[in-house]
Design an enzyme around this catalytic site. Structure first.
Site, mmCIF file in Angstrom:
data_model
loop_
_atom_site.group_PDB
_atom_site.id
_atom_site.type_symbol
_atom_site.label_atom_id
_atom_site.label_comp_id
_atom_site.label_asym_id
_atom_site.label_seq_id
_atom_site.Cartn_x
_atom_site.Cartn_y
_atom_site.Cartn_z
ATOM 1 N N CYS A 7 -41.321 -16.314 -5.481
ATOM 2 C CA CYS A 7 -39.739 -16.432 -5.070
ATOM 3 C C CYS A 7 -39.241 -16.794 -3.712
ATOM 4 C CB CYS A 7 -38.979 -15.448 -5.795
ATOM 5 S SG CYS A 7 -38.976 -15.575 -7.875
ATOM 6 N N ASP A 30 -52.155 -23.866 -0.799
ATOM 7 C CA ASP A 30 -52.755 -22.532 -0.917
ATOM 8 C C ASP A 30 -52.813 -22.067 0.726
ATOM 9 O OD1 ASP A 30 -53.880 -20.541 -3.293
ATOM 10 O OD2 ASP A 30 -54.375 -20.150 -1.410
ATOM 11 N N ASN A 86 -54.496 -18.495 -13.683
ATOM 12 C CA ASN A 86 -54.868 -17.169 -13.888
ATOM 13 C C ASN A 86 -53.739 -16.300 -14.547
ATOM 14 O OD1 ASN A 86 -57.450 -17.617 -12.760
ATOM 15 N ND2 ASN A 86 -56.665 -17.495 -10.848
ATOM 16 N N GLY A 92 -57.841 -12.143 -12.578
ATOM 17 C CA GLY A 92 -57.701 -12.044 -11.035
ATOM 18 C C GLY A 92 -56.208 -12.620 -10.732
ATOM 19 N N THR A 94 -53.065 -12.541 -8.870
ATOM 20 C CA THR A 94 -52.867 -11.555 -7.908
ATOM 21 C C THR A 94 -51.331 -11.898 -7.595
ATOM 22 O OG1 THR A 94 -53.450 -13.356 -6.125
ATOM 23 C CG2 THR A 94 -55.089 -11.797 -6.517
ATOM 24 N N HIS A 97 -46.329 -14.646 -10.487
ATOM 25 C CA HIS A 97 -45.128 -15.746 -10.574
ATOM 26 C C HIS A 97 -46.014 -16.992 -11.281
ATOM 27 C CE1 HIS A 97 -41.408 -18.091 -9.100
ATOM 28 N NE2 HIS A 97 -42.118 -18.840 -9.669
ATOM 29 N N HIS A 99 -48.187 -19.921 -11.580
ATOM 30 C CA HIS A 99 -48.614 -20.803 -10.608
ATOM 31 C C HIS A 99 -49.857 -21.633 -11.235
ATOM 32 C CE1 HIS A 99 -50.343 -17.068 -9.540
ATOM 33 N NE2 HIS A 99 -51.630 -17.678 -9.106
ATOM 34 N N HIS A 101 -53.131 -23.874 -9.894
ATOM 35 C CA HIS A 101 -53.797 -24.289 -8.850
ATOM 36 C C HIS A 101 -54.285 -25.729 -9.144
ATOM 37 C CE1 HIS A 101 -54.825 -20.198 -7.371
ATOM 38 N NE2 HIS A 101 -54.367 -19.967 -8.596
HETATM 39 P P1 5GP Z 1 -53.854 -16.175 -8.239
HETATM 40 O O1 5GP Z 1 -54.934 -15.318 -7.567
HETATM 41 O O2 5GP Z 1 -52.631 -15.352 -8.505
HETATM 42 O O3 5GP Z 1 -54.308 -17.195 -9.205
HETATM 43 O O4 5GP Z 1 -53.367 -17.289 -7.165
HETATM 44 C C1 5GP Z 1 -52.604 -16.518 -6.005
HETATM 45 C C2 5GP Z 1 -52.999 -17.763 -4.769
HETATM 46 O O5 5GP Z 1 -51.735 -17.720 -3.737
HETATM 47 C C3 5GP Z 1 -54.154 -17.353 -3.972
HETATM 48 O O6 5GP Z 1 -55.155 -18.383 -4.084
HETATM 49 C C4 5GP Z 1 -53.684 -17.075 -2.591
HETATM 50 O O7 5GP Z 1 -54.666 -17.686 -1.617
HETATM 51 C C5 5GP Z 1 -52.435 -17.880 -2.434
HETATM 52 N N1 5GP Z 1 -51.439 -17.035 -1.691
HETATM 53 C C6 5GP Z 1 -51.158 -15.676 -1.423
HETATM 54 N N2 5GP Z 1 -50.323 -15.715 -0.689
HETATM 55 C C7 5GP Z 1 -49.892 -16.731 -0.066
HETATM 56 C C8 5GP Z 1 -49.011 -17.107 0.664
HETATM 57 O O8 5GP Z 1 -48.283 -16.361 1.471
HETATM 58 N N3 5GP Z 1 -48.722 -18.450 0.948
HETATM 59 C C9 5GP Z 1 -49.439 -19.407 0.345
HETATM 60 N N4 5GP Z 1 -49.362 -20.583 0.701
HETATM 61 N N5 5GP Z 1 -50.457 -19.063 -0.595
HETATM 62 C C10 5GP Z 1 -50.527 -17.713 -0.796
HETATM 63 ZN ZN ZN Z 2 -40.866 -15.119 -8.474
#
Ligand code: 5GP
Ligand code: ZN
Length: 113
Positions: A7, A30, A86, A92, A94, A97, A99, A101
Site C-alpha cells: 500500500c 521486484d 503465494n 512463503g 512475505t 497484499h 500480488h 509475480h
Molecule cells: P512473496 O514472498 O510475498 O510472494 O513476494 C513478495 C515479493 O516482494 C518478494 O519477491 C520480494 O523480493 C518483494 N519485495 C519485498 N519488499 C519489496 C520492496 O520494498 N520493493 C520491491 N520492489 N519489492 C519488494
Molecule cells: Zn496493502
C-alpha cells in the site's frame, strides 16, 4: 494506520520501479529479482491474498490478468513466462497484499514447488 508495504509503494511513500499503472492496479519490478524479468502486479485496493478473492473483487482480479498478459507481451517474454501468487506461510508469502509475480526471461524450473 495502514502499515502495508505494498500500500505504501502504491501511494508512492516508498519508491519503486514502475512498469505499469491504471486506476485499479500497479506493477513494479521486484527488488530482489529471481529471474531476469521479475515483476509484481498488485491491486490498488488492499486485498490480503488470493485467499480473499470473492465475487465482489473477481472483476478486479480478472482485469489484473489482462494487465499481466499485456506486460508479458511488452517485456518481450515471447518464449514463455510464469505467473505465481503465494498464499500464507506454507507458500512463503512475505507481504500480505495480493500480488502476482510475473517471472520470465530464462528457462524456468520444471518444478513448481
Ligand atoms: P512473496 O514472498 O510475498 O510472494 O513476494 C513478495 C515479493 O516482494 C518478494 O519477491 C520480494 O523480493 C518483494 N519485495 C519485498 N519488499 C519489496 C520492496 O520494498 N520493493 C520491491 N520492489 N519489492 C519488494
Ligand atoms: Zn496493502
Amino acid at each position: 494506520m495502514n502499515d502495508c508495504l505494498f500500500c505504501k509503494i502504491i501511494a508512492g511513500d516508498i519508491p519503486s520501479s514502475k512498469v505499469y499503472e491504471d486506476d485499479l492496479c500497479y506493477a513494479f519490478r521486484d527488488i530482489n529479482p529471481q529471474v531476469p524479468t521479475h515483476i509484481l502486479v498488485v491491486p490498488k485496493e488492499h486485498i490480503s491474498s488470493c485467499g480473499d478473492v470473492t465475487a465482489e473483487n473477481a472483476a478486479l482480479v480478472g482485469h489484473i490478468f489482462t494487465v499481466i498478459a499485456r506486460i508479458a507481451e511488452a517485456e518481450g517474454l515471447n518464449n514463455g513466462w510464469r505467473v505465481v501468487s503465494n498464499v500464507g506461510p506454507d507458500a512463503g508469502q512475505t507481504v500480505p497484499h495480493l500480488h502476482f509475480h510475473i517471472l520470465g526471461g530464462q528457462r524456468l524450473s520444471d518444478r513448481m514447488a
